[in-house]
Write a protein that holds these residues in place. Structure first.
Motif, short mmCIF file in Angstrom:
data_model
loop_
_atom_site.label_atom_id
_atom_site.label_comp_id
_atom_site.label_asym_id
_atom_site.label_seq_id
_atom_site.Cartn_x
_atom_site.Cartn_y
_atom_site.Cartn_z
N SER A 140 17.33 9.92 -7.59
CA SER A 140 17.65 10.87 -6.51
C SER A 140 16.43 11.77 -6.33
N LEU A 141 16.28 12.31 -5.13
CA LEU A 141 15.08 13.09 -4.82
C LEU A 141 15.30 14.57 -5.14
N PRO A 142 14.23 15.28 -5.50
CA PRO A 142 14.33 16.71 -5.70
C PRO A 142 14.54 17.42 -4.36
N ASP A 143 15.05 18.64 -4.43
CA ASP A 143 15.35 19.41 -3.21
C ASP A 143 14.13 20.26 -2.84
N PHE A 144 13.07 19.60 -2.39
CA PHE A 144 11.83 20.28 -2.07
C PHE A 144 11.57 20.37 -0.57
N TRP A 145 12.50 19.87 0.27
CA TRP A 145 12.23 19.84 1.70
C TRP A 145 13.34 20.55 2.47
N THR A 183 13.51 13.55 -10.98
CA THR A 183 14.71 14.30 -11.35
C THR A 183 15.44 13.64 -12.52
N TYR A 211 4.63 18.49 -7.00
CA TYR A 211 5.25 17.25 -6.51
C TYR A 211 4.58 16.80 -5.21
N THR A 256 19.88 4.06 -5.57
CA THR A 256 20.47 5.39 -5.72
C THR A 256 21.28 5.52 -7.00
N ARG A 307 7.32 22.45 -6.87
CA ARG A 307 7.29 21.86 -5.53
C ARG A 307 5.87 21.49 -5.13
#
Length: 466
Positions: free
Chosen positions: A461-466, A377, A405, A457, A402
C-alpha cells in the motif's frame, strides 16, 4: 494434465509482443537515423551503410528531462560477427514538413517477432505483423505511485496465470516442501503466477514460464528464511548462504565427503528449493546461460551479506553506498534469464559486453528501487529497522519522510531514463536480432515488475504523501 495454450479469445500476447519494449526501440530508431545522417553528410536520399549504425555514439539518445544531467559511462560493443545476419541498407530521405519518419528495418524485424528456421515454436498463436502499435491497457487493480516513471502493461493472460499458479503451488508443496500450512495465505498473496506471466509474455510454453517461476519462489524463500520475516537473521547469514549457493554451483569434493554435501541440499526449504529450481533450469538453458545465472546469484548473495553486516553494526550507509549495495541485492538474476525463458539465447560474447552489462545493471537497479518504494509502508510496519532508499535519504540528507520518499522517486526515474537511453543506443549500434529481442525482453521484465508491485494490493500500500 495437458499443457494449456493461450486462449484464442482472451490472449493479449500478440499485441503485447508488438507493444512491449517499443519505448526503447523507438529511441533506437531515432539513434540509427541520426547516426546515418551524421556519417553520410547532408540529408538527401542516401543508403545508410551498416557501419553507420556501428558509428552511432552511445550517448545519442532521445532527450531526457532537463534535471538529469549526469554523464553516462558506456561500454563498447563490437560490430556483429560476419556470420550473424545484419539488416540491409536503409534509405534515408530528406526531411520536410510532411515527411514521415523512415522505418528502420532492424526494429521492424524485431517488432514482427522471431522468424526463420527453428523459430516457429516460439509462437503460441499465429502471428501477423501489426498495422499499428496498440495503446497499452491500464491495469485493473492498484494505483501507481504518483510521479513514478513507468509503462502500463496489459493484464497478463488469465489462462496462463491460472496454470502457472497451480503448478508452482504443487511444486512448492509436493516436490520441495517449501512452507508449512500457516504460510499458505502469504504464498497465495504473493501472486507469483501473475508476476511471471506479466514479465515473460513471449515464453513459448508454460514450462518455460515455470523456469522463472521456480527460481523466483526459491530466491524469495532464501530471503525470507535466511534474511527476513520467517526466522531470518544477519547473524550467521554468510554460512547459510554459502551452503545454499552450492545448490546452484555444485561442490566438487572427494568421494568421502560428497554424500554428506548431497544430503545437505535437502536440509532446509531454501536449499531444497534452490536445488530443484536449478535442476529444472539447467535442463532448458545452455551451459553459458546457467553459468551466467550462477554469477548473478553470487552477486545477489554478496548484497545480502553487505546489508546484514550493516544491520549487525547498526550502520546507516551513505546514499551512494546504499545504492551500491542495491546493485547487488536486487532483481538482476530475473531479467538476465529473459532469453532462456523466451526459448532462445543471447550469445555469451555479446552478453558479456560492458554495454550489455550496464543495461542489465540499470534495469536491476531501477526495478529494485520500485520495490523500495512500493514496500515502504510494509517495511515500516515490520519489526526492527529496515533499510530502504527513502529511509537512507531521510537519515543521511536530513529530509522529512515525505521529501525523502519523493527524492527516491527521482532517483528511480533517473535510473529508468538511463536504462532506456543505454538500451536504445545499444539497439542502434548492435542490431543483431538476438540482441534486439533480449533488450526488448529486459524492457518487458522491467514493466512487468512494476505492474506486479502496483497491482499486488495484498502485499503493498502507498504512503499518504499526496
Amino acid at each position: 494434465m495437458p499443457e494449456p495454450g493461450l486462449s484464442p479469445v482472451r490472449s493479449a500476447l500478440p499485441a503485447a509482443a508488438a507493444r512491449f519494449g517499443t519505448h526503447i526501440l523507438a529511441r533506437a530508431h531515432a539513434d540509427a537515423s541520426a547516426a546515418a545522417l551524421a556519417v553520410t553528410g547532408p540529408p538527401h536520399a542516401v543508403a545508410a551503410r551498416p557501419e553507420a549504425l556501428a558509428a552511432a555514439p552511445p550517448h545519442a539518445v532521445a532527450a531526457r528531462p532537463a534535471a538529469v544531467t549526469a554523464p553516462r559511462a558506456t561500454g563498447t560493443v563490437p560490430a556483429p560477427p560476419a556470420s550473424v545476419p545484419v539488416p540491409g541498407p536503409v534509405a534515408v530521405d530528406a526531411p520536410g514538413p510532411a515527411a514521415a519518419p523512415v522505418p528502420n528495418p532492424a526494429l521492424e524485424h524485431l517488432l514482427r517477432g522471431p522468424h526463420g528456421l527453428g523459430t516457429a515454436g516460439l509462437y503460441l498463436t499465429p502471428r501477423q505483423a501489426p498495422s499499428a502499435l496498440p495503446e497499452s491497457a491500464a491495469p485493473v487493480a492498484g494505483r501507481p505511485i504518483p510521479g513514478l516513471y513507468h509503462h502500463p502493461v496489459p493484464e497478463p493472460d488469465a489462462v496462463r496465470v491460472e496454470e502457472v499458479s497451480r503448478r508452482i503451488k504443487a511444486w512448492a508443496l509436493d516436490e520441495v516442501e517449501l512452507y508449512p500450512d500457516d504460510w499458505e495465505e502469504e504464498f497465495d498473496g504473493f501472486s507469483v503466477g501473475r508476476y511471471m506471466v506479466a514479465c515473460h509474455p513471449d515464453a513459448p510454453t508454460v514450462e518455460h514460464l515455470m523456469l522463472a517461476t521456480r527460481l523466483m519462489v526459491a530466491e524469495n524463500a532464501v530471503d525470507d528464511c535466511y534474511c527476513e520475516d520467517h526466522g531470518g537473521s544477519p547473524i550467521g547469514l554468510g554460512g547459510r548462504l554459502l551452503l545454499a549457493h552450492t545448490a546452484l554451483d555444485p561442490l566438487h569434493t572427494t568421494r568421502e565427503y560428497q554424500p554428506q554435501w548431497a544430503r545437505s541440499l535437502h536440509a532446509d526449504a531454501p536449499r531444497r528449493a534452490y536445488r530443484s529450481a536449478m535442476e529444472y533450469f539447467s535442463q532448458h538453458a545452455s551451459p553459458s546461460q546457467v553459468d551466467r545465472f550462477r554469477h548473478d546469484m553470487a552477486r545477489l548473495h554478496l548484497g545480502y551479506l553487505a546489508e546484514a553486516a550493516w544491520a549487525q553494526t547498526e550502520h546507516v550507509p551513505e546514499v551512494w553506498e546504499y545504492l551500491a549495495m542495491r546493485q547487488f541485492n536486487n532483481f538482476r538474476p530475473c531479467p538476465t534469464i529473459t532469453d532462456t525463458v523466451g526459448g532462445y539465447e543471447l550469445p555469451a560474447d555479446l552478453h558479456a559486453q560492458p554495454a550489455v552489462q550496464r543495461v542489465i545493471a540499470l534495469a536491476g537497479n531501477a526495478t529494485t528501487i520500485v520495490n523500495d518504494l512500493y514496500s515502504y509502508t510494509k517495511e515500516l510496519a515490520s519489526p526492527g529497522r529496515h533499510l530502504n532508499l527513502p529511509v537512507v535519504i531521510a537519515e543521511r540528507e536530513g529530509a522529512s519522510e515525505r521529501d525523502a520518499y519523493l527524492k527516491a522517486i527521482e532517483v528511480h526515474n533517473d535510473l529508468m531514463h538511463d536504462f532506456e537511453g543505454e538500451a536504445a543506443a545499444l539497439a542502434a549500434t548492435c542490431p543483431v536480432p538476438s540482441m534486439l529481442r533480449f533488450l526488448r525482453g529486459v524492457a518487458v521484465w522491467v514493466d512487468g515488475n512494476h505492474y506486479w508491485h502496483q497491482t499486488n494490493t495484498y502485499r503493498y500500500s502507498l504512503p499518504d504523501f499526496w
